[in-house]
Write a protein that holds these residues in place. Structure first.
Motif, short mmCIF file in Angstrom:
data_model
loop_
_atom_site.label_atom_id
_atom_site.label_comp_id
_atom_site.label_asym_id
_atom_site.label_seq_id
_atom_site.Cartn_x
_atom_site.Cartn_y
_atom_site.Cartn_z
N THR A 1 0.83 -1.33 -0.06
CA THR A 1 0.16 0.02 -0.28
C THR A 1 0.91 1.33 0.05
O THR A 1 2.30 0.86 0.25
N ASP A 2 0.34 2.45 -0.26
CA ASP A 2 1.09 3.55 -0.45
C ASP A 2 1.48 4.35 0.68
O ASP A 2 2.64 5.07 0.77
N HIS A 3 0.84 4.38 2.10
CA HIS A 3 1.36 5.04 3.13
C HIS A 3 1.35 4.24 4.31
O HIS A 3 1.17 5.01 5.58
N PRO A 4 1.86 3.26 4.55
CA PRO A 4 2.12 2.94 6.11
C PRO A 4 3.37 3.43 6.34
O PRO A 4 4.32 3.89 5.93
N PRO A 5 3.46 3.33 7.73
CA PRO A 5 2.56 2.65 8.70
C PRO A 5 1.31 3.65 8.85
O PRO A 5 1.31 4.57 8.78
N TYR A 6 0.34 2.77 9.64
CA TYR A 6 -0.92 3.25 9.86
C TYR A 6 -1.50 3.71 11.30
O TYR A 6 -2.32 3.85 11.66
N ASP A 7 -0.36 3.63 12.20
CA ASP A 7 -0.61 3.91 13.69
C ASP A 7 -0.31 5.16 14.15
O ASP A 7 1.01 5.37 13.48
N GLU A 8 -0.69 5.83 15.03
CA GLU A 8 -0.31 7.10 15.43
C GLU A 8 -0.30 6.85 17.14
O GLU A 8 -1.38 6.81 17.54
N GLU A 9 0.75 6.49 17.90
CA GLU A 9 0.74 6.50 19.15
C GLU A 9 -0.14 5.28 19.55
O GLU A 9 -1.07 5.51 20.34
#
Length: 159
Positions: free
Chosen positions: A66-74
């Protein structure tokens, strides 16, 4: 052959909860069919993520390209970015099958996360469905040595 037999074809039935242990030879035949059709398989063992669920969309995203991992924020998933990337991937991919092995313990530990994952996977299906391309999320509820043995070698993930 259980619900694993549907992964090589596009269908509106894209989410599968599997409780039985499939036959290893049937799974090997399916993996070969997926390989021939160039359908990407992402496998991960949920038991490894019980205490770090937020990493699951990251692992899927990296393995699927996919284009924009990582998908976690804190330690909180950014679901909108994840499903948006699944939509984008669906416009160029030849197919995606995500195998979440040993999923029952994770449902028990964090049902909210798992239902959010499922809902956001479904939000991402429009582009796949419009192109008539396979797009599947399989929850192997009980641990299954055959699923792990066959699918773990097919994934680009580190799981």
């Amino acid at each position: 052959m259980s619900d694993y037999g549907l992964q090589s074809v596009p269908t509106g039935r894209s989410v599968h909860f599997i409780d039985e242990e499939p036959v290893a030879e049937d799974l090997r035949e399916l993996v070969e069919e997926l390989r021939v059709k160039q359908i990407l398989v992402v496998y991960l063992d949920c038991a490894e993520y019980v205490d770090k669920t937020w990493e699951i969309p990251n692992v899927i995203g990296y393995a699927a390209g996919t284009d924009h991992p990582p998908y976690d924020e804190e330690h909180e998933p950014n679901w909108v970015r994840w499903w948006d990337d699944l939509l984008s991937l669906g416009s160029r991919s030849t197919g995606l099958v995500i195998i979440l092995d040993n999923a029952s313990p994770l449902f028990n530990a964090d049902r909210k996360f798992m239902t959010n994952l499922l809902e956001n996977f479904l939000h991402g299906q429009r582009s796949w469905f419009n192109r008539d391309v396979p797009y599947h999320l399989c929850f192997q509820m009980a641990p299954c040595p055959a699923v792990k043995a066959v699918f773990s070698g097919t994934s680009n993930s580190d799981a």
